[in-house]
Design a protein around this motif. Structure first.
Motif, PDB file in Angstrom:
ATOM      1  N   UNK A   1       0.819  -1.207   0.000  1.00 31.74           N
ATOM      2  CA  UNK A   1       0.000   0.000   0.000  1.00 31.74           C
ATOM      3  C   UNK A   1       0.860   1.268   0.000  1.00 31.74           C
ATOM      4  N   UNK A   2       2.026   1.193   0.615  1.00 36.29           N
ATOM      5  CA  UNK A   2       2.942   2.346   0.598  1.00 36.29           C
ATOM      6  C   UNK A   2       3.451   2.586  -0.816  1.00 36.29           C
ATOM      7  N   UNK A   3       3.776   1.512  -1.512  1.00 35.93           N
ATOM      8  CA  UNK A   3       4.161   1.620  -2.923  1.00 35.93           C
ATOM      9  C   UNK A   3       3.066   2.320  -3.724  1.00 35.93           C
ATOM     10  N   UNK A   4       1.814   1.935  -3.504  1.00 37.42           N
ATOM     11  CA  UNK A   4       0.705   2.515  -4.251  1.00 37.42           C
ATOM     12  C   UNK A   4       0.486   3.978  -3.887  1.00 37.42           C
ATOM     13  N   UNK A   5       0.675   4.319  -2.623  1.00 35.01           N
ATOM     14  CA  UNK A   5       0.560   5.724  -2.215  1.00 35.01           C
ATOM     15  C   UNK A   5       1.554   6.595  -2.977  1.00 35.01           C
ATOM     16  N   UNK A   6       2.811   6.195  -3.000  1.00 37.33           N
ATOM     17  CA  UNK A   6       3.821   6.980  -3.705  1.00 37.33           C
ATOM     18  C   UNK A   6       3.522   7.058  -5.195  1.00 37.33           C
ATOM     19  N   UNK A   7       3.103   5.942  -5.779  1.00 36.79           N
ATOM     20  CA  UNK A   7       2.876   5.885  -7.228  1.00 36.79           C
ATOM     21  C   UNK A   7       1.681   6.732  -7.656  1.00 36.79           C
ATOM     22  N   UNK A   8       0.569   6.623  -6.936  1.00 30.30           N
ATOM     23  CA  UNK A   8      -0.624   7.370  -7.329  1.00 30.30           C
ATOM     24  C   UNK A   8      -0.494   8.864  -7.062  1.00 30.30           C
ATOM     25  N   UNK A   9       0.219   9.239  -6.017  1.00 34.36           N
ATOM     26  CA  UNK A   9       0.341  10.663  -5.682  1.00 34.36           C
ATOM     27  C   UNK A   9       1.518  11.325  -6.375  1.00 34.36           C
ATOM     28  N   UNK A  10       2.405  10.526  -6.967  1.00 37.86           N
ATOM     29  CA  UNK A  10       3.576  11.082  -7.617  1.00 37.86           C
ATOM     30  C   UNK A  10       4.639  11.573  -6.652  1.00 37.86           C
ATOM     31  N   UNK A  11       4.553  11.166  -5.396  1.00 37.59           N
ATOM     32  CA  UNK A  11       5.504  11.622  -4.390  1.00 37.59           C
ATOM     33  C   UNK A  11       6.831  10.884  -4.513  1.00 37.59           C
ATOM     34  N   UNK A  12       7.915  11.617  -4.444  1.00 35.45           N
ATOM     35  CA  UNK A  12       9.245  11.003  -4.444  1.00 35.45           C
ATOM     36  C   UNK A  12       9.678  10.599  -3.047  1.00 35.45           C
ATOM     37  N   UNK A  13       9.098  11.243  -2.037  1.00 36.32           N
ATOM     38  CA  UNK A  13       9.416  10.919  -0.647  1.00 36.32           C
ATOM     39  C   UNK A  13       8.204  11.262   0.220  1.00 36.32           C
ATOM     40  N   UNK A  14       8.205  10.764   1.447  1.00 36.89           N
ATOM     41  CA  UNK A  14       7.097  11.017   2.364  1.00 36.89           C
ATOM     42  C   UNK A  14       7.590  10.786   3.784  1.00 36.89           C
ATOM     43  N   UNK A  15       6.706  11.013   4.739  1.00 34.86           N
ATOM     44  CA  UNK A  15       7.027  10.764   6.141  1.00 34.86           C
ATOM     45  C   UNK A  15       5.949   9.909   6.772  1.00 34.86           C
ATOM     46  N   UNK A  16       6.346   9.147   7.769  1.00 34.21           N
ATOM     47  CA  UNK A  16       5.398   8.345   8.543  1.00 34.21           C
ATOM     48  C   UNK A  16       4.903   9.218   9.687  1.00 34.21           C
ATOM     49  N   UNK A  17       3.622   9.561   9.676  1.00 35.40           N
ATOM     50  CA  UNK A  17       3.034  10.400  10.721  1.00 35.40           C
ATOM     51  C   UNK A  17       2.754   9.570  11.967  1.00 35.40           C
ATOM     52  N   UNK A  18       2.208   8.366  11.765  1.00 39.50           N
ATOM     53  CA  UNK A  18       1.895   7.477  12.887  1.00 39.50           C
ATOM     54  C   UNK A  18       1.770   6.057  12.374  1.00 39.50           C
ATOM     55  N   UNK A  19       2.016   5.103  13.251  1.00 43.48           N
ATOM     56  CA  UNK A  19       1.852   3.696  12.893  1.00 43.48           C
ATOM     57  C   UNK A  19       1.624   2.877  14.152  1.00 43.48           C
ATOM     58  N   UNK A  20       0.908   1.777  13.988  1.00 36.73           N
ATOM     59  CA  UNK A  20       0.701   0.871  15.116  1.00 36.73           C
ATOM     60  C   UNK A  20       0.534  -0.539  14.592  1.00 36.73           C
ATOM     61  N   UNK A  21       0.860  -1.504  15.431  1.00 42.22           N
ATOM     62  CA  UNK A  21       0.656  -2.914  15.111  1.00 42.22           C
ATOM     63  C   UNK A  21       0.018  -3.586  16.318  1.00 42.22           C
TER      64      UNK A  21
END
Length: 350
Positions: free
Chosen positions: A196-216
């Protein structure tokens, strides 16, 4: 390499059933399968690979096969913690690499891979099959680039899976021990949410991003604390936001291993993909729904051609990275590994 010479590849690491699709795709694209090797020849997938490709030589020593001359590409679906070291060894031996996702399980492994790519001039591709091999996602990319929903501002992807789906992971014999060992599979975000991270970058055209929050979390398998059965990630780039949810809760009543969905929100509309099933609706998978200022449209994407394997073969031959830009692959895994490393632990997860 001459124009008439086939790309020659070896499979090193036969532990996940994704290797069947990787190998079949390369053969279908005209590559020559010359040899295979693995750490555990008794593993279910390894046994079935040797049965299915009985005419392909099996090497006893994976390291020797990686170093062998006359091989252009190494493909691996080893236990996830072995994929990074296999990739580094192959790159340093002058081979390109196609690795099942996740391509590695630690940021240290990723750093070693980046160094090996830089030093060797070879590429490292991670098979994000939920984009590369899902026709409706490719069609959605076309629609986005045509401007059909305006500027993309968010993606929302869910990747549910089923623990009891034997064929999906182990070639029919169920989940092996490493599936329950976080150090080996890398954690649920690393393992699944990298899609899903791959798809986020691909669809938005972003070259980089940041992780705002995560949990498992582990909410349904307390007897297996090494298994993380739930994960979520919130992403942000300069121009877009993304939300990811992955889990191992697909109930037995669903006639497929997971109801994977992706919604791409634009300023002038949105696209929803129902990748594997349309609940109580149309049969099969690859359903796409487009909503914009002109109306609502359903598109059956089952006939859309996927090109990942052919792109890989051409990239090996022409020294390009058309299947996926190298920096995109690095950034996808960096975000997944960072989100995993920094995730808040919930329930019985550890």
């Amino acid at each position: 390499m001459t124009p008439t010479q086939p790309v020659r590849f070896a499979a090193v690491g036969l532990d996940h059933a994704h290797i069947f699709g990787q190998v079949a795709g390369l053969i279908g694209a005209g590559a020559e399968f010359v040899a295979m090797a693995t750490d555990d020849p008794s593993a279910s997938v390894a046994v079935k690979m040797r049965e299915r490709f009985a005419g392909v030589p099996f090497a006893d020593d994976p390291d020797e096969l990686i170093a062998r001359d006359g091989i252009d590409l190494v493909v691996t679906a080893a236990v996830p913690d072995r994929r990074g070291p296999i990739a580094v060894a192959a790159l340093r031996s002058g081979k390109d690499v196609m690795a099942d996702k996740p391509g590695c399980v630690t940021l240290d492994q990723l750093e070693e891979i980046e160094k090996a790519v830089d030093q060797s001039g070879r590429f490292w591709s991670v098979t994000f099959s939920e984009r590369f091999e899902v026709p409706c996602v490719l069609k959605a990319g076309e629609l986005v680039r045509e401007g059909r929903i305006g500027t993309v501002v968010q993606t929302m992807g869910v990747g549910p899976h089923r623990i009891g789906d034997r064929a999906h992971l182990a070639g029919g014999d169920g989940r092996p021990d490493w599936f329950y060992d976080k150090q080996r599979y890398g954690g649920i975000i690393t393992d699944i949410a990298s899609h899903q991270i791959d798809q986020f970058l691909w669809f938005t055209g972003a070259r980089s991003a940041e992780v705002v929050a995560s949990s498992v979390g582990n909410f349904a398998n307390q007897d297996e604390p090494g298994l993380q059965d739930f994960g979520e990630v919130l992403l942000r780039s300069d121009n877009a936001q993304g939300y990811v949810r992955v889990d191992w809760y697909t109930p037995a009543g669903l006639p497929t291993w997971g109801d994977g969905r992706l919604t791409v929100l634009g300023t002038e509309g949105y696209i929803e993909m129902r990748k594997y099933i349309d609940l109580a609706g149309r049969p099969g998978g690859n359903h796409l729904f487009l909503v914009n200022q002109e109306g609502t449209q359903y598109i059956d994407c089952s006939d859309v051609e996927t090109t990942y394997s052919a792109d890989i073969v051409r990239d090996v031959r022409e020294r390009t990275t058309t299947a996926a830009p190298q920096q995109h692959t690095f950034e996808t895994m960096r975000l997944a590994l960072t989100a995993q490393q920094n995730a808040v632990l919930r329930g019985a997860a550890r």
